[in-house]
Design a protein around this motif. Structure first.
Motif, mmCIF file in Angstrom:
data_model
loop_
_atom_site.group_PDB
_atom_site.id
_atom_site.type_symbol
_atom_site.label_atom_id
_atom_site.label_comp_id
_atom_site.label_asym_id
_atom_site.label_seq_id
_atom_site.Cartn_x
_atom_site.Cartn_y
_atom_site.Cartn_z
ATOM 1 N N PRO A 123 0.803 -1.229 0.000
ATOM 2 C CA PRO A 123 0.000 0.000 0.000
ATOM 3 C C PRO A 123 0.835 1.278 0.000
ATOM 4 C CG PRO A 123 -0.903 -1.572 1.555
ATOM 5 C CD PRO A 123 0.393 -2.150 1.065
ATOM 6 N N ASN A 124 1.951 1.308 0.724
ATOM 7 C CA ASN A 124 2.778 2.525 0.745
ATOM 8 C C ASN A 124 3.404 2.788 -0.614
ATOM 9 O OD1 ASN A 124 2.188 2.911 3.445
ATOM 10 N ND2 ASN A 124 4.029 1.862 4.150
ATOM 11 N N THR A 125 3.868 1.740 -1.276
ATOM 12 C CA THR A 125 4.435 1.896 -2.619
ATOM 13 C C THR A 125 3.353 2.337 -3.589
ATOM 14 O OG1 THR A 125 6.135 0.230 -2.169
ATOM 15 C CG2 THR A 125 5.659 0.700 -4.475
ATOM 16 N N LYS A 126 2.178 1.713 -3.509
ATOM 17 C CA LYS A 126 1.067 2.086 -4.408
ATOM 18 C C LYS A 126 0.755 3.570 -4.293
ATOM 19 C CE LYS A 126 -3.208 1.213 -3.184
ATOM 20 N NZ LYS A 126 -4.009 2.408 -3.067
ATOM 21 N N ASP A 127 0.699 4.067 -3.074
ATOM 22 C CA ASP A 127 0.351 5.473 -2.864
ATOM 23 C C ASP A 127 1.470 6.425 -3.276
ATOM 24 O OD1 ASP A 127 -2.105 4.645 -1.908
ATOM 25 O OD2 ASP A 127 -1.513 4.775 0.204
ATOM 26 N N ALA A 128 2.725 6.000 -3.171
ATOM 27 C CA ALA A 128 3.858 6.871 -3.506
ATOM 28 C C ALA A 128 4.164 6.884 -5.004
ATOM 29 C CB ALA A 128 5.103 6.427 -2.739
ATOM 30 N N PHE A 129 3.803 5.826 -5.701
ATOM 31 C CA PHE A 129 4.165 5.671 -7.122
ATOM 32 C C PHE A 129 3.375 6.590 -8.036
ATOM 33 C CE2 PHE A 129 6.116 1.319 -8.314
ATOM 34 C CZ PHE A 129 7.220 1.597 -7.547
ATOM 35 N N GLU A 130 3.994 6.874 -9.172
ATOM 36 C CA GLU A 130 3.263 7.411 -10.313
ATOM 37 C C GLU A 130 2.779 6.205 -11.100
ATOM 38 O OE1 GLU A 130 5.382 10.254 -12.643
ATOM 39 O OE2 GLU A 130 5.348 11.729 -11.045
ATOM 40 N N TRP A 131 1.555 6.301 -11.633
ATOM 41 C CA TRP A 131 0.947 5.206 -12.378
ATOM 42 C C TRP A 131 0.643 5.649 -13.791
ATOM 43 C CZ3 TRP A 131 0.810 0.354 -10.682
ATOM 44 C CH2 TRP A 131 1.069 0.159 -9.321
ATOM 45 N N SER A 132 0.654 4.707 -14.697
ATOM 46 C CA SER A 132 0.395 4.986 -16.104
ATOM 47 C C SER A 132 -1.112 5.018 -16.349
ATOM 48 C CB SER A 132 1.050 3.903 -16.965
ATOM 49 O OG SER A 132 0.766 4.121 -18.316
ATOM 50 N N PHE A 133 -1.621 6.220 -16.642
ATOM 51 C CA PHE A 133 -3.039 6.407 -16.946
ATOM 52 C C PHE A 133 -3.235 6.391 -18.460
ATOM 53 C CE2 PHE A 133 -2.838 8.017 -12.688
ATOM 54 C CZ PHE A 133 -4.094 7.814 -12.156
ATOM 55 N N LEU A 134 -4.301 5.756 -18.905
ATOM 56 C CA LEU A 134 -4.642 5.712 -20.320
ATOM 57 C C LEU A 134 -5.887 6.553 -20.532
ATOM 58 C CD1 LEU A 134 -4.210 4.514 -23.166
ATOM 59 C CD2 LEU A 134 -5.682 2.609 -22.456
ATOM 60 N N LYS A 135 -5.741 7.586 -21.348
ATOM 61 C CA LYS A 135 -6.879 8.460 -21.643
ATOM 62 C C LYS A 135 -7.697 7.893 -22.805
ATOM 63 C CE LYS A 135 -6.372 12.677 -20.016
ATOM 64 N NZ LYS A 135 -6.590 14.046 -20.175
ATOM 65 N N ASP A 136 -8.883 8.419 -22.977
ATOM 66 C CA ASP A 136 -9.779 7.950 -24.038
ATOM 67 C C ASP A 136 -9.171 8.116 -25.427
ATOM 68 O OD1 ASP A 136 -11.703 7.177 -22.231
ATOM 69 O OD2 ASP A 136 -12.817 9.062 -22.352
ATOM 70 N N ASP A 137 -8.302 9.104 -25.597
ATOM 71 C CA ASP A 137 -7.695 9.328 -26.906
ATOM 72 C C ASP A 137 -6.481 8.422 -27.158
ATOM 73 O OD1 ASP A 137 -5.735 10.407 -25.280
ATOM 74 O OD2 ASP A 137 -5.923 12.450 -26.066
ATOM 75 N N GLY A 138 -6.193 7.500 -26.222
ATOM 76 C CA GLY A 138 -5.085 6.564 -26.399
ATOM 77 C C GLY A 138 -3.753 7.041 -25.836
ATOM 78 N N GLN A 139 -3.705 8.274 -25.360
ATOM 79 C CA GLN A 139 -2.468 8.815 -24.802
ATOM 80 C C GLN A 139 -2.265 8.303 -23.371
ATOM 81 O OE1 GLN A 139 -0.250 10.878 -26.486
ATOM 82 N NE2 GLN A 139 -1.548 10.286 -28.221
ATOM 83 N N ARG A 140 -1.015 8.051 -23.034
ATOM 84 C CA ARG A 140 -0.664 7.625 -21.679
ATOM 85 C C ARG A 140 0.115 8.730 -20.993
ATOM 86 N NH1 ARG A 140 -1.569 2.789 -19.761
ATOM 87 N NH2 ARG A 140 -2.166 1.141 -21.162
ATOM 88 N N HIS A 141 -0.085 8.855 -19.695
ATOM 89 C CA HIS A 141 0.707 9.783 -18.896
ATOM 90 C C HIS A 141 0.859 9.203 -17.498
ATOM 91 C CE1 HIS A 141 -3.443 10.909 -18.048
ATOM 92 N NE2 HIS A 141 -3.038 11.418 -16.927
#
Length: 146
Positions: A123-141
Motif C-alpha cells: 500500500p505505501n508503494t502504491k500510494d507513492a508511485f506514479e501510475w500509467s493512466f490511459l486516456k480515451d484518446d489513447g495517450q498515456r501519462h
C-alpha cells in the motif's frame, strides 16, 4: 501373516508412546504462517479527468491494498511490471513473474518515489508511485493516484 503385521505395528506404536509420550505432550506448537494479502489479480480504476489506470488487485479480498514480493506470480505482477516500464523506465519483460530483475527495478522506483526501498510492493508503494493512466484518446501519462 496379516495378524503379525498388525501386532508388530501395535507394539511399535505402544513403544513409541510409552517412551516419547511426555515429550509429545510438551513439544512447542508449530509456528503459524502469517497471512499475506497477495495481489494475484489486476483491476482498473476510471478517473474521468485522468483516464483509466490498471493496478495490482486481490479479487478474493476486494482490495488494492495487497502485496507483491519476489517469488509471486500473476496478473498483478504484470501490471506492476508494465507500470515500472512506462513510468520508471525499467526494461522488464511483463511475464507475470516477480523475479530478481523486477525486484531491482522496484527498488529503483521506490527510491525515485521517496518511499521505503525494500523491494516489496504494498500500500505505501502504491500510494507513492506514479501510475500509467490511459486516456480515451489513447495517450498515456504518468502521475500519482488522486
Amino acid at each position: 501373516m496379516r495378524s503379525k503385521v498388525i501386532r508388530a505395528a501395535f507394539a511399535s506404536a505402544t513403544f513409541a508412546l510409552f517412551f516419547a509420550g511426555p515429550n509429545l505432550a510438551t513439544s512447542a506448537p508449530a509456528a503459524a504462517i502469517p497471512y499475506r494479502n497477495i495481489c494475484y489479480n489486476a483491476a482498473f480504476l476510471n478517473y474521468s479527468s485522468l483516464g483509466r489506470v490498471d493496478l495490482p488487485y486481490n479479487k478474493a479480498e476486494g482490495s488494492y491494498s495487497c502485496t507483491l514480493r519476489q517469488g509471486d506470480r500473476g496478473d498483478g505482477v504484470v501490471k506492476l511490471q508494465n507500470n515500472l516500464n512506462r513510468c520508471y523506465s525499467a526494461d522488464l519483460a511483463p511475464d507475470g513473474i516477480f523475479g530478481e530483475k523486477t525486484r531491482s527495478a522496484l527498488i529503483t522506483a521506490q527510491r525515485a518515489a521517496g518511499t521505503a526501498a525494500d523491494g516489496i510492493y504494498g500500500p505505501n508503494t502504491k500510494d507513492a508511485f506514479e501510475w500509467s493512466f490511459l486516456k480515451d484518446d489513447g495517450q498515456r501519462h504518468c502521475r500519482k493516484l488522486p
